[in-house]
Design an enzyme around this catalytic site. Structure first.
Site, short mmCIF file in Angstrom:
data_model
loop_
_atom_site.label_atom_id
_atom_site.label_comp_id
_atom_site.label_asym_id
_atom_site.label_seq_id
_atom_site.Cartn_x
_atom_site.Cartn_y
_atom_site.Cartn_z
CD GLU A 98 2.31 -5.53 -3.21
OE1 GLU A 98 1.73 -4.94 -2.28
OE2 GLU A 98 2.57 -5.00 -4.29
CG ASP A 99 -1.23 -3.64 0.05
OD1 ASP A 99 -0.53 -4.00 -0.91
OD2 ASP A 99 -1.72 -2.50 0.12
CG ASP A 102 -6.72 -4.70 -8.14
OD1 ASP A 102 -7.24 -5.12 -9.17
OD2 ASP A 102 -7.30 -3.87 -7.41
CG PHE A 151 -10.68 0.85 -4.71
CD1 PHE A 151 -9.67 0.49 -5.58
CD2 PHE A 151 -10.39 1.75 -3.68
CE1 PHE A 151 -8.39 1.04 -5.45
CE2 PHE A 151 -9.12 2.29 -3.55
CZ PHE A 151 -8.12 1.93 -4.44
NE ARG A 164 -1.18 4.97 2.41
CZ ARG A 164 -1.03 4.37 1.22
NH1 ARG A 164 -1.23 3.08 1.11
NH2 ARG A 164 -0.68 5.07 0.15
O1 LIG Z 1 -1.80 -5.60 -8.62
P1 LIG Z 1 -1.80 -4.12 -8.82
O2 LIG Z 1 -2.94 -3.69 -9.70
O3 LIG Z 1 -0.50 -3.58 -9.27
O4 LIG Z 1 -2.18 -3.45 -7.41
C1 LIG Z 1 -1.54 -3.76 -6.21
C2 LIG Z 1 -0.65 -2.66 -5.74
O5 LIG Z 1 -1.34 -1.41 -5.72
C3 LIG Z 1 -1.24 -0.82 -4.43
O6 LIG Z 1 -0.14 0.05 -4.38
P2 LIG Z 1 -0.21 1.60 -4.87
O7 LIG Z 1 0.37 1.72 -6.24
O8 LIG Z 1 -1.58 2.11 -4.63
O9 LIG Z 1 0.82 2.31 -3.87
P3 LIG Z 1 0.65 2.38 -2.26
O10 LIG Z 1 1.00 1.01 -1.74
O11 LIG Z 1 1.62 3.41 -1.83
O12 LIG Z 1 -0.77 2.74 -1.96
C4 LIG Z 1 -1.04 -2.00 -3.51
O13 LIG Z 1 -0.44 -1.62 -2.31
C5 LIG Z 1 -0.19 -2.94 -4.32
O14 LIG Z 1 1.19 -2.65 -4.19
O1 HPA Z 2 -8.70 -2.39 -3.93
C1 HPA Z 2 -7.67 -1.70 -3.71
N1 HPA Z 2 -7.65 -0.80 -2.68
C2 HPA Z 2 -6.56 -0.02 -2.42
N2 HPA Z 2 -5.45 -0.05 -3.14
C3 HPA Z 2 -5.42 -0.91 -4.18
N3 HPA Z 2 -4.43 -1.12 -5.06
C4 HPA Z 2 -4.85 -2.07 -5.89
N4 HPA Z 2 -6.12 -2.46 -5.58
C5 HPA Z 2 -6.49 -1.74 -4.50
MG LIG Z 3 -2.43 2.94 -3.09
#
Ligand SMILES: O=P(O)(O)OC[C@H]1O[C@H](OP(=O)(O)OP(=O)(O)O)[C@H](O)[C@@H]1O
Ligand code: HPA
Ligand SMILES: [Mg+2]
Length: 179
Positions: A98-99, A102, A151, A164
């Site tokens: 995971e990136d 949150d 954010f 990105r």
């Molecule tokens: O702990 P959380 O509050 O769930 O947030 C974390 C997740 O949110 C983002 O994904 P997003 O739903 O934005 O999809 P993306 O990766 O396609 O941007 C991020 O890449 C994580 O997967």
């Molecule tokens: O801080 C953030 N940035 C982008 N995407 C995210 N998804 C959860 N938290 C974040």
């Molecule tokens: Mg996202």
């Protein structure tokens, strides 16, 4: 794009150094286990690519796309699977890449799905951790940097699908999303 960033939190070099460290730990801990490394799209795509290059043991990779943020800076609370895995996790040692963690909702949902599919073990590698926003009590096994309650964008992380491709991670100026 750069003008929308208020402050660079971690440079490209700092991220690479951390990813290398994480790769070394995973290589040591998963020796002989042929882990299935799962990239959580889209946000983790750059981290995944860099991380697996720093892992020196045999592994397999797969991708899953989930989304809950859309064009917002707050989780919708509903995690949707947009693309599922191709490889079965049954009996496998899986590493979720995971990136960012949150609220924790995405990860708790994924862990639940993979447990129900009978993964042998589930390990989480997350580059960024934002503990201030957590609504579900969970943590990463391999963690990069703990970040403040802001954010962030770049290195795979988006706001409304933008930013990105920034090579570093920075705090997005609030005026970008507050109107
Ligand atoms: O702990 P959380 O509050 O769930 O947030 C974390 C997740 O949110 C983002 O994904 P997003 O739903 O934005 O999809 P993306 O990766 O396609 O941007 C991020 O890449 C994580 O997967
Ligand atoms: O801080 C953030 N940035 C982008 N995407 C995210 N998804 C959860 N938290 C974040
Ligand atoms: Mg996202």
């Amino acid at each position: 794009m750069q003008n929308d960033v208020q402050e660079v939190l971690y440079s490209e070099q700092q991220i690479q150094d951390k990813v290398k460290e994480m790769g070394e730990l995973i290589s040591r801990d998963f020796e002989g286990r042929n882990p299935l490394v799962i990239c959580v799209l889209k946000g983790a795509f750059i981290f995944m690519a860099d991380l697996v290059k720093q892992i020196t043991i045999p592994l397999e990779i797969d991708f899953m796309a989930v989304s809950s943020y859309g064009a917002s800076t707050k989780s919708s609370g509903v995690v949707k699977i947009i693309k599922d895995l191709d490889i079965s996790v049954e009996g496998r040692h899986v590493i979720i890449v995971e990136d960012i963690i949150d609220s924790g909702l995405t990860l708790s949902y994924l862990i639940d799905v993979l447990e129900r599919r009978n993964a042998k073990s589930i390990t989480v590698a997350a580059l960024f951790d934002k503990p201030a926003r957590r609504t579900v009590d969970l943590d990463a096994d391999y963690k990069g940097y703990v970040i403040p309650d802001a954010f962030v964008v770049g290195y795979g992380l988006d706001y409304g699908e933008k930013y990105r491709n920034l090579p570093y991670v920075g705090i997005l100026k609030p005026e970008v999303y507050s109107h």
